[in-house]
Design an enzyme around this catalytic site. Structure first.
Site, mmCIF file in Angstrom:
data_model
loop_
_atom_site.group_PDB
_atom_site.id
_atom_site.type_symbol
_atom_site.label_atom_id
_atom_site.label_comp_id
_atom_site.label_asym_id
_atom_site.label_seq_id
_atom_site.Cartn_x
_atom_site.Cartn_y
_atom_site.Cartn_z
ATOM 1 N N TYR A 53 -25.263 -24.224 18.234
ATOM 2 C CA TYR A 53 -26.102 -23.081 18.596
ATOM 3 C C TYR A 53 -25.940 -22.696 20.062
ATOM 4 O O TYR A 53 -25.659 -23.533 20.907
ATOM 5 C CB TYR A 53 -27.577 -23.413 18.342
ATOM 6 C CG TYR A 53 -27.946 -23.678 16.925
ATOM 7 C CD1 TYR A 53 -27.111 -23.298 15.869
ATOM 8 C CD2 TYR A 53 -29.144 -24.323 16.599
ATOM 9 C CE1 TYR A 53 -27.465 -23.552 14.551
ATOM 10 C CE2 TYR A 53 -29.500 -24.559 15.289
ATOM 11 C CZ TYR A 53 -28.659 -24.190 14.272
ATOM 12 O OH TYR A 53 -29.019 -24.437 12.977
ATOM 13 N N THR A 245 -38.589 -10.255 4.580
ATOM 14 C CA THR A 245 -39.679 -9.579 5.289
ATOM 15 C C THR A 245 -39.776 -8.118 4.876
ATOM 16 O O THR A 245 -40.776 -7.455 5.161
ATOM 17 C CB THR A 245 -39.463 -9.613 6.816
ATOM 18 O OG1 THR A 245 -38.332 -8.788 7.160
ATOM 19 C CG2 THR A 245 -39.230 -11.037 7.305
#
Length: 349
Positions: A53, A245
């Protein structure tokens, strides 16, 4: 905040795990620290990161997230308050991860040593609570890919017992406390279990796989392993990287969203994913819920779930995610999501 045991370790982790892969690209260090502060205030004691990351992976941001997390741990004096999880990159050609090892990432003893030592340095700690294999060393189709014709005939991978023996050396030194896998199959989990039981090597305590309303493939065998062997799920992408979402419905492309910035969410854009997403979002709204809340609480209530990994780029998003875990899950909600699943099963694996 509900606490649950991590595998058979006796370690108690929060039912919510804060994912950090946006720290260093979509989120600044200050924004990442604000998220971590808020998560702690809400009772979260579990943080997940990785040497890879921030995401998407890039030479300039390799290790950036671990550095940001490490700075927060040091600044807040919070190391003993956090169950810290990180990961070693799986088999890949990302040369910048291993400049001193031929440029190919593998799970050899030498590379495990290198990855752990550098993660410890970036995280500014002398131990990692949960060290995970980000994806297997075996040649596999992962991240929504398809199986190759000769994929399972290859024996070109580091043996399971050799990987565990390399990890044992770091357990003995105190560098890592527990071991987990990620993006793993039923075969892989059980081979690790068998090898650890046979030789007294580190036992796999968790599996971090994608799991959400549009991908319930974990329920096709891994769920039984999770329950019988106490290898609990750490669910990543519980919102299908934002699709659940509803923010991408009808072709919407919000500014600053992962799809708008990076356009690398094809894993969730199969022919059946849009109608399935519409059905879940509409059902949530009919029940008076935010679609994100329905999706997250669904994950939280699975019997094999240890912790659901949430990620956000804004504080408002993070608060919506955290609030979802306070909802009551009802029989009507379960029946509703099961009906949609039966109609359109696993459209976004």
């Amino acid at each position: 905040m509900e606490m649950r045991e991590l595998g058979r370790t006796g370690v108690q982790v929060s039912a919510v795990c804060l994912g950090t892969m946006t720290f260093g690209q979509q989120n600044t260090e200050a924004e990442g620290h604000e998220q971590m502060d808020y998560a702690r205030e809400r009772g979260v004691n579990f943080v997940d990161t990785a040497e890879l990351y921030s995401v998407p992976p890039h030479p300039k941001t390799y290790g950036a997230t671990e550095t940001i997390v490490g700075n927060w741990l040091k600044d807040r004096g919070a190391r003993d308050k956090i169950v810290l999880a990180t990961k070693i990159t799986g088999r890949s050609p990302m040369a910048w991860h291993r400049p001193e090892h031929g440029g190919v990432t593998r799970h050899t003893r030498e590379q495990i040593d290198y990855a752990i030592e550098n993660s410890l340095r970036r995280l500014q700690t002398d131990y990692i609570d949960l060290y995970q294999l980000h994806w297997p060393d075996r040649p596999l189709a992962i991240f929504g890919g398809t199986t190759g014709e000769n994929q399972f005939q290859s024996d070109d991978y580091v043996p399971f017992e050799d990987i565990l023996a390399a990890l044992q050396a770091h357990v003995d030194k105190g560098n890592i406390r527990h071991f987990g896998v990620s993006n793993e199959t039923s075969y892989g989990v059980m081979r690790f279990v068998a090898e650890s039981d046979k030789a007294g090597l580190p036992r796999v305590q968790s599996i971090q796989n994608a799991y959400h309303l549009m991908n319930r493939s974990f329920e096709d065998g891994l769920d039984e392993i999770a329950m019988r062997e106490n290898v609990g799920l750490l669910a990543y992408s519980p919102l299908a990287q934002g699709f659940l979402t509803g923010k991408y419905r009808n072709g919407a492309l919000p500014v600053g969203s992962r799809k708008q910035l990076f356009d690398r969410l094809q894993r969730y854009e199969t022919p059946r994913s849009a109608p399935a997403c519409d059905k879940y979002c509409d059902f949530a709204l009919e029940q008076g819920l935010e679609p994100a809340a329905l999706a997250l609480k669904f994950c939280d209530t699975r019997p094999f779930m240890t912790s659901t990994i949430i990620g956000a780029t804004t504080m408002d998003q993070l608060k919506v995610c955290m609030d979802a875990f306070d909802l009551d899950w009802t029989e009507d909600l379960q029946a509703g999501v099961d009906a949609i699943h039966a109609e359109i099963p696993n459209p976004a694996p």
